[in-house]
Scaffold this motif. Structure first.
Motif, PDB file in Angstrom:
ATOM      1  N   LEU A  95      75.583   1.328 -13.920  1.00 41.04           N
ATOM      2  CA  LEU A  95      74.364   1.491 -14.720  1.00 41.04           C
ATOM      3  C   LEU A  95      73.318   2.242 -13.904  1.00 41.04           C
ATOM      4  CD1 LEU A  95      73.832  -2.112 -16.194  1.00 41.04           C
ATOM      5  CD2 LEU A  95      74.391  -0.086 -17.534  1.00 41.04           C
ATOM      6  N   ASN A  96      72.547   3.088 -14.571  1.00 42.46           N
ATOM      7  CA  ASN A  96      71.407   3.756 -13.936  1.00 42.46           C
ATOM      8  C   ASN A  96      70.137   2.988 -14.315  1.00 42.46           C
ATOM      9  OD1 ASN A  96      73.081   5.746 -12.969  1.00 42.46           O
ATOM     10  ND2 ASN A  96      72.723   7.109 -14.708  1.00 42.46           N
ATOM     11  N   ILE A  97      69.350   2.637 -13.312  1.00 36.73           N
ATOM     12  CA  ILE A  97      68.127   1.860 -13.570  1.00 36.73           C
ATOM     13  C   ILE A  97      66.915   2.562 -12.953  1.00 36.73           C
ATOM     14  CG2 ILE A  97      67.024  -0.414 -13.403  1.00 36.73           C
ATOM     15  CD1 ILE A  97      69.703  -0.705 -14.757  1.00 36.73           C
ATOM     16  N   VAL A  98      65.850   2.636 -13.731  1.00 36.03           N
ATOM     17  CA  VAL A  98      64.615   3.310 -13.293  1.00 36.03           C
ATOM     18  C   VAL A  98      64.023   2.616 -12.057  1.00 36.03           C
ATOM     19  CG1 VAL A  98      62.227   3.811 -13.956  1.00 36.03           C
ATOM     20  CG2 VAL A  98      64.090   4.197 -15.591  1.00 36.03           C
ATOM     21  N   ASN A  99      63.723   3.412 -11.037  1.00 36.62           N
ATOM     22  CA  ASN A  99      63.186   2.817  -9.801  1.00 36.62           C
ATOM     23  C   ASN A  99      61.790   3.319  -9.437  1.00 36.62           C
ATOM     24  OD1 ASN A  99      63.761   5.400  -8.898  1.00 36.62           O
ATOM     25  ND2 ASN A  99      64.390   4.715  -6.865  1.00 36.62           N
ATOM     26  N   ASP A 100      61.166   4.099 -10.337  1.00 33.82           N
ATOM     27  CA  ASP A 100      59.822   4.601 -10.002  1.00 33.82           C
ATOM     28  C   ASP A 100      58.750   4.104 -10.975  1.00 33.82           C
ATOM     29  OD1 ASP A 100      60.674   6.118 -12.120  1.00 33.82           O
ATOM     30  OD2 ASP A 100      60.218   8.065 -11.214  1.00 33.82           O
ATOM     31  N   GLN A 101      59.024   2.975 -11.620  1.00 32.86           N
ATOM     32  CA  GLN A 101      57.986   2.269 -12.378  1.00 32.86           C
ATOM     33  C   GLN A 101      57.849   0.887 -11.746  1.00 32.86           C
ATOM     34  OE1 GLN A 101      59.291   2.356 -16.484  1.00 32.86           O
ATOM     35  NE2 GLN A 101      58.668   4.475 -16.769  1.00 32.86           N
ATOM     36  N   VAL A 102      56.641   0.578 -11.305  1.00 38.19           N
ATOM     37  CA  VAL A 102      56.403  -0.630 -10.514  1.00 38.19           C
ATOM     38  C   VAL A 102      55.485  -1.598 -11.245  1.00 38.19           C
ATOM     39  CG1 VAL A 102      55.328  -1.453  -8.373  1.00 38.19           C
ATOM     40  CG2 VAL A 102      56.779   0.577  -8.329  1.00 38.19           C
ATOM     41  N   GLY A 103      55.824  -2.888 -11.141  1.00 37.50           N
ATOM     42  CA  GLY A 103      54.985  -3.914 -11.763  1.00 37.50           C
ATOM     43  C   GLY A 103      55.469  -5.278 -11.355  1.00 37.50           C
ATOM     44  N   SER A 104      55.206  -6.261 -12.211  1.00 31.87           N
ATOM     45  CA  SER A 104      55.766  -7.586 -11.966  1.00 31.87           C
ATOM     46  C   SER A 104      56.201  -8.192 -13.280  1.00 31.87           C
ATOM     47  CB  SER A 104      54.754  -8.498 -11.294  1.00 31.87           C
ATOM     48  OG  SER A 104      55.409  -9.704 -10.934  1.00 31.87           O
ATOM     49  N   PRO A 105      57.404  -8.792 -13.305  1.00 33.11           N
ATOM     50  CA  PRO A 105      57.859  -9.421 -14.536  1.00 33.11           C
ATOM     51  C   PRO A 105      57.081 -10.708 -14.816  1.00 33.11           C
ATOM     52  CG  PRO A 105      59.566  -9.520 -12.819  1.00 33.11           C
ATOM     53  CD  PRO A 105      58.369  -8.887 -12.211  1.00 33.11           C
ATOM     54  N   THR A 106      57.128 -11.143 -16.054  1.00 29.79           N
ATOM     55  CA  THR A 106      56.483 -12.392 -16.454  1.00 29.79           C
ATOM     56  C   THR A 106      57.478 -13.233 -17.232  1.00 29.79           C
ATOM     57  OG1 THR A 106      54.362 -11.241 -16.678  1.00 29.79           O
ATOM     58  CG2 THR A 106      54.540 -13.409 -17.715  1.00 29.79           C
ATOM     59  N   TYR A 107      57.750 -14.431 -16.720  1.00 29.19           N
ATOM     60  CA  TYR A 107      58.612 -15.374 -17.438  1.00 29.19           C
ATOM     61  C   TYR A 107      57.758 -16.037 -18.511  1.00 29.19           C
ATOM     62  CZ  TYR A 107      61.788 -19.422 -17.996  1.00 29.19           C
ATOM     63  OH  TYR A 107      62.645 -20.399 -18.484  1.00 29.19           O
ATOM     64  N   TYR A 114      65.424   9.354 -18.026  1.00 29.13           N
ATOM     65  CA  TYR A 114      65.497   8.715 -19.347  1.00 29.13           C
ATOM     66  C   TYR A 114      64.307   9.117 -20.204  1.00 29.13           C
ATOM     67  CZ  TYR A 114      69.283   5.564 -18.087  1.00 29.13           C
ATOM     68  OH  TYR A 114      70.501   5.061 -17.735  1.00 29.13           O
ATOM     69  N   PRO A 115      64.301  10.339 -20.722  1.00 26.71           N
ATOM     70  CA  PRO A 115      63.147  10.735 -21.541  1.00 26.71           C
ATOM     71  C   PRO A 115      63.050   9.817 -22.764  1.00 26.71           C
ATOM     72  CG  PRO A 115      64.690  12.569 -21.211  1.00 26.71           C
ATOM     73  CD  PRO A 115      65.363  11.335 -20.711  1.00 26.71           C
ATOM     74  N   ALA A 116      61.884   9.221 -22.980  1.00 34.83           N
ATOM     75  CA  ALA A 116      61.672   8.330 -24.123  1.00 34.83           C
ATOM     76  C   ALA A 116      60.474   8.837 -24.909  1.00 34.83           C
ATOM     77  CB  ALA A 116      61.409   6.906 -23.622  1.00 34.83           C
ATOM     78  N   PRO A 117      60.419   8.528 -26.215  1.00 36.24           N
ATOM     79  CA  PRO A 117      59.277   8.996 -27.013  1.00 36.24           C
ATOM     80  C   PRO A 117      57.925   8.567 -26.426  1.00 36.24           C
ATOM     81  CG  PRO A 117      60.977   8.082 -28.436  1.00 36.24           C
ATOM     82  CD  PRO A 117      61.418   7.800 -27.029  1.00 36.24           C
ATOM     83  N   ALA A 118      57.851   7.334 -25.901  1.00 38.33           N
ATOM     84  CA  ALA A 118      56.575   6.828 -25.364  1.00 38.33           C
ATOM     85  C   ALA A 118      56.543   6.928 -23.850  1.00 38.33           C
ATOM     86  CB  ALA A 118      56.370   5.379 -25.789  1.00 38.33           C
ATOM     87  N   LYS A 119      55.443   7.458 -23.350  1.00 32.65           N
ATOM     88  CA  LYS A 119      55.250   7.532 -21.898  1.00 32.65           C
ATOM     89  C   LYS A 119      54.842   6.147 -21.392  1.00 32.65           C
ATOM     90  CE  LYS A 119      53.202  10.622 -18.573  1.00 32.65           C
ATOM     91  NZ  LYS A 119      51.969  11.126 -18.082  1.00 32.65           N
ATOM     92  N   ARG A 120      55.400   5.732 -20.240  1.00 31.28           N
ATOM     93  CA  ARG A 120      55.075   4.426 -19.685  1.00 31.28           C
ATOM     94  C   ARG A 120      54.307   4.560 -18.378  1.00 31.28           C
ATOM     95  NH1 ARG A 120      58.951   4.044 -23.441  1.00 31.28           N
ATOM     96  NH2 ARG A 120      59.738   1.995 -24.053  1.00 31.28           N
ATOM     97  N   PRO A 121      53.429   3.589 -18.088  1.00 33.45           N
ATOM     98  CA  PRO A 121      52.705   3.652 -16.818  1.00 33.45           C
ATOM     99  C   PRO A 121      53.661   3.472 -15.632  1.00 33.45           C
ATOM    100  CG  PRO A 121      52.177   1.613 -18.012  1.00 33.45           C
ATOM    101  CD  PRO A 121      53.030   2.434 -18.909  1.00 33.45           C
ATOM    102  N   SER A 122      53.490   4.259 -14.589  1.00 37.50           N
ATOM    103  CA  SER A 122      54.390   4.152 -13.438  1.00 37.50           C
ATOM    104  C   SER A 122      53.970   3.007 -12.504  1.00 37.50           C
ATOM    105  CB  SER A 122      54.432   5.465 -12.663  1.00 37.50           C
ATOM    106  OG  SER A 122      53.136   5.805 -12.237  1.00 37.50           O
ATOM    107  N   PHE A 123      52.734   2.537 -12.671  1.00 37.63           N
ATOM    108  CA  PHE A 123      52.255   1.408 -11.860  1.00 37.63           C
ATOM    109  C   PHE A 123      51.504   0.468 -12.790  1.00 37.63           C
ATOM    110  CE2 PHE A 123      49.111  -0.870  -9.394  1.00 37.63           C
ATOM    111  CZ  PHE A 123      49.763  -1.196  -8.209  1.00 37.63           C
TER     112      PHE A 123
END
Length: 288
Positions: free
Chosen positions: A177-189, A246-255
């Motif tokens: 699997l290819n997984i994005v590694n240049d978007q940073v944050g923290s998950p929330t349970y 992974y070009p997607a319709p919506a742009k996501r914040p990288s941080f």
């Protein structure tokens, strides 16, 4: 004894279901869980009829349009639920003297920061979903001075569809699997967030304003996936890739790391490390 009523909208979603999971631990409250079918928040007459029948002391708004990519071509629906629906709820809470607690998102920010976002940072959404949530925040504050807003990020749980469940499934089905590694944050349970919300309610200290909540830590989606792989013992090979793969319709914040010091200091909320909470969630899923 007269129990205080808590109305939970969007009860079919991850957070709504997670609040339901812990409701039994709060016997002093009567919870009323309504899904989007029971109570479409964007329909004023239906929402007002529910408030008239239930007369809740608290309303936790978990209802949201969350299809981030779809929102780009479905702007009207996103704004109807995430902005207009929030205004309708805020107005109803004012009219019925209910305390309004509304859930928002890290996607109200542009991701250009290099330090965790504080609550007073400027909002500057990159996509329609983020813009609709930012509008909802503004409308809730404008129409209900008692509003508490909690912004959160990367929510996952045992319920619904989310990154953790998707990864667990894909790691069984695929060799790589290819997984994005240049978007940073923290998950929330979602279970942790649900408990933080209840801590605010039982504290009897209602201080309106915006608060940030996410689990402790600072990771990329790739780091998140690697932890899921480790904890489930999957043999799938993971490759770190940039978001541009992974070009997607919506742009996501990288941080999109959120500074959670305000909710800790104000309400004494204890925030677990992301890995501890992930372990708990995966254990629950594997035992189910």
């Amino acid at each position: 004894m007269h129990k205080l009523k808590i109305l939970v909208t969007g009860a079919g979603g991850q957070l709504g279901k997670s609040i339901k999971d812990i409701a039994a631990f709060y016997p002093g409250f009567e919870f009323v869980f309504l899904s989007k079918q029971d109570m479409p928040v964007e329909q004023k007459a239906k929402t007002e009829a529910v408030f008239d029948a239930v007369r809740p002391q608290f309303c936790i708004n978990c209802a949201a349009y969350t299809a981030v990519d779809k929102a780009e071509s479905d702007k009207e629906s996103a704004f109807l639920i995430n902005a207009e629906g929030v205004k309708i709820l805020a107005d109803a809470c004012t009219a019925y003297q209910s305390k309004f607690l509304h859930i928002s998102t890290d996607y109200v920010f542009n991701g250009q920061s290099s330090v965790p976002y504080k609550e007073d940072a400027d909002v500057d959404p990159l996509n329609i979903y983020g813009a609709s949530k930012a509008k909802g925040e503004a409308l809730s504050i404008a129409n209900n001075v008692e509003t508490i807003i909690i912004r959160t990020s990367w929510v996952y749980s045992e319920h619904g569809s989310n990154f953790v469940k998707t990864m667990m499934r894909l790691m069984k089905e695929k060799k790589e699997l290819n997984i994005v590694n240049d978007q940073v944050g923290s998950p929330t349970y979602a279970n942790d967030l649900a408990q933080a919300i209840m801590q605010i309610i039982i504290s009897k200290l209602w201080l309106p304003g915006i608060y940030h909540y996410c689990n402790e830590g600072n990771i990329s989606w790739y780091d998140f996936a690697m932890a899921i792989k480790e904890m489930t013992g999957a043999s799938c090979i993971l490759h770190p890739v940039p978001a541009t793969a992974y070009p997607a319709p919506a742009k996501r914040p990288s941080f999109s790391l959120l500074d959670t010091s305000k909710i800790r200091e104000t309400y004494g909320v204890n925030i677990p490390l992301w890995k501890e909470s992930l372990r708990k969630c995966i254990d629950n899923m594997q035992q189910a």
